[in-house]
Design a protein around this motif. Structure first.
Motif, mmCIF file in Angstrom:
data_model
loop_
_atom_site.group_PDB
_atom_site.id
_atom_site.type_symbol
_atom_site.label_atom_id
_atom_site.label_comp_id
_atom_site.label_asym_id
_atom_site.label_seq_id
_atom_site.Cartn_x
_atom_site.Cartn_y
_atom_site.Cartn_z
ATOM 1 N N GLU A 206 -32.313 -18.785 40.404
ATOM 2 C CA GLU A 206 -31.068 -20.831 40.537
ATOM 3 C C GLU A 206 -30.115 -20.161 39.482
ATOM 4 O OE1 GLU A 206 -33.683 -23.720 37.654
ATOM 5 O OE2 GLU A 206 -33.556 -23.820 40.005
ATOM 6 N N VAL A 207 -28.594 -20.613 39.702
ATOM 7 C CA VAL A 207 -27.587 -20.278 38.126
ATOM 8 C C VAL A 207 -27.193 -21.707 38.314
ATOM 9 C CG1 VAL A 207 -25.495 -19.946 38.316
ATOM 10 C CG2 VAL A 207 -26.748 -18.345 40.020
ATOM 11 N N SER A 208 -26.890 -22.107 36.449
ATOM 12 C CA SER A 208 -26.662 -23.490 35.994
ATOM 13 C C SER A 208 -25.281 -22.924 35.326
ATOM 14 C CB SER A 208 -27.276 -24.193 35.836
ATOM 15 O OG SER A 208 -28.039 -23.363 34.677
ATOM 16 N N ALA A 209 -24.347 -23.829 35.186
ATOM 17 C CA ALA A 209 -23.258 -23.429 34.263
ATOM 18 C C ALA A 209 -23.376 -25.557 33.395
ATOM 19 C CB ALA A 209 -22.204 -22.803 34.849
ATOM 20 N N GLN B 160 -20.193 -26.845 33.592
ATOM 21 C CA GLN B 160 -19.662 -27.602 34.074
ATOM 22 C C GLN B 160 -19.159 -26.850 35.227
ATOM 23 O OE1 GLN B 160 -16.835 -27.747 31.224
ATOM 24 N NE2 GLN B 160 -16.556 -25.895 31.458
ATOM 25 N N ASP B 161 -17.925 -27.147 36.546
ATOM 26 C CA ASP B 161 -18.118 -26.231 37.478
ATOM 27 C C ASP B 161 -17.588 -25.295 37.349
ATOM 28 O OD1 ASP B 161 -19.479 -28.149 39.440
ATOM 29 O OD2 ASP B 161 -17.802 -28.940 39.967
ATOM 30 N N ILE C 216 -23.126 -18.319 31.631
ATOM 31 C CA ILE C 216 -23.861 -19.128 32.500
ATOM 32 C C ILE C 216 -25.160 -18.922 32.685
ATOM 33 C CG2 ILE C 216 -23.754 -18.711 35.545
ATOM 34 C CD1 ILE C 216 -20.807 -18.432 34.565
ATOM 35 N N TYR D 81 -29.204 -17.585 34.338
ATOM 36 C CA TYR D 81 -29.578 -17.111 35.822
ATOM 37 C C TYR D 81 -30.799 -17.248 35.841
ATOM 38 C CZ TYR D 81 -30.424 -13.642 39.895
ATOM 39 O OH TYR D 81 -30.710 -13.434 40.510
ATOM 40 N N THR D 82 -31.726 -18.572 36.210
ATOM 41 C CA THR D 82 -33.181 -18.101 35.939
ATOM 42 C C THR D 82 -33.991 -17.476 37.433
ATOM 43 O OG1 THR D 82 -33.088 -19.701 34.691
ATOM 44 C CG2 THR D 82 -35.387 -19.372 35.810
ATOM 45 N N ARG E 293 -35.560 -15.296 32.567
ATOM 46 C CA ARG E 293 -34.077 -16.241 32.284
ATOM 47 C C ARG E 293 -32.639 -15.475 32.176
ATOM 48 N NH1 ARG E 293 -33.741 -21.649 28.827
ATOM 49 N NH2 ARG E 293 -34.316 -20.303 27.673
#
Length: 217
Positions: A147-150, A152-153, A161, A163-164, A212
Motif C-alpha cells: 500500500e502507498v500513502s501520501a 495529500q493527493d 511517500i 510505501y508499505t 516500510r
C-alpha cells in the motif's frame, strides 16, 4: 564580606530546597520503566507488541498486566536483558515483550502498567478494519500486499511517500526476502527494521512480515 556571601547564597539555598523537594516526591515521577508499542496503528485481527523496559531498582520486576486484559488478550510474554557501557558507565536494562490482541476496533488507550513502585505512561493504539483485499486472499497459504500513502493527493518534489509491503503466510517458510522497490526518478529508503506479528483474517491465522520504505520523487 558577610553581606556578599549572604546575597549570593540565596540561589544556592533555593536550589538545595528544590532538590530536596524533588527527592521527596513519589517514586513514580522518576519512573525507572518506559513503554512503547511496535506500531501505533494496526488492523483488526493483528497482534501488537508492547515493549516495557525496566532499569535501576525496578529491573527484572514483572509488570502487572491485569489492567490490559480489559481490552486485550495477552497472547505471549517474553523478556531479555541487555547491558550497555558508554564512556565507562555501565547501564543494565530488562525488557519485557508482551504480544497483545485487541478485542475490538477503534482507538484504544493502553492504561498505565505498574512495575514495582513505578508506572508506564498510557499509550494509544488505533485498530482499523481489515482491508477487503486481504480478506479476498485468505484462501491462499502465502500472499503479499502493498500500500502507498501520501499526505495529500498531489505530491511535490522531494516530499515523502510511504510505501508499505507485507507478506502473509500460514505455512512454514524455508526462505524469502523483500527486494527494494525500483522507482524511476525517485530516491527509495528503508524505514527501520522489519516488523513481525500475527493476524487473523476470516478465521485464518497468518504470520506477517512488514517492511516500510520512504519514497522521495
Amino acid at each position: 564580606m558577610s553581606k556578599f556571601f549572604n546575597t549570593h547564597s540565596r540561589p544556592s539555598r533555593l536550589l538545595l530546597a528544590t532538590l530536596m523537594l524533588l527527592l521527596a516526591m513519589p517514586g513514580h515521577l522518576f519512573a525507572a520503566v518506559s513503554a512503547r508499542l511496535d506500531r501505533s496503528a494496526i488492523y483488526s485481527g493483528d497482534t501488537v507488541t508492547l515493549h516495557i523496559t525496566t532499569s535501576g531498582k525496578e529491573q527484572g520486576k514483572q509488570p502487572d498486566l491485569a489492567p490490559l486484559q480489559n481490552s486485550f488478550d495477552v497472547v505471549s510474554t517474553s523478556s531479555s536483558r541487555r547491558t550497555q557501557i558508554i564512556n565507562g558507565n555501565r547501564s543494565d536494562h530488562h525488557e519485557w515483550l508482551i504480544e497483545l490482541a485487541p478485542f475490538e476496533e477503534g482507538e484504544i488507550t493502553l492504561p498505565a502498567v505498574t512495575v514495582g513502585n513505578s508506572q508506564t505512561a498510557p499509550l494509544t493504539l488505533t485498530v482499523n478494519q481489515q482491508p477487503a483485499a486481504d480478506i479476498a486472499q485468505t484462501g491462499e497459504a502465502v500472499f503479499m500486499r502493498s500500500e502507498v500513502s501520501a499526505p495529500q493527493d498531489d505530491v511535490y518534489v522531494q516530499q515523502q511517500i510511504l510505501y508499505t509491503t507485507r507478506i502473509y503466510y500460514r505455512v512454514p517458510m524455508i526462505d524469502g526476502s523483500f527486494s527494494v522497490p525500483e522507482v524511476d526518478n525517485a530516491v527509495v529508503e528503508q524505514l527501520g527494521d522489519d516488523k513481525q506479528y500475527q493476524t487473523t483474517i476470516d478465521n485464518q491465522r497468518y504470520n506477517v512480515v512488514e517492511r516500510r520504505y520512504a519514497i522521495f520523487p
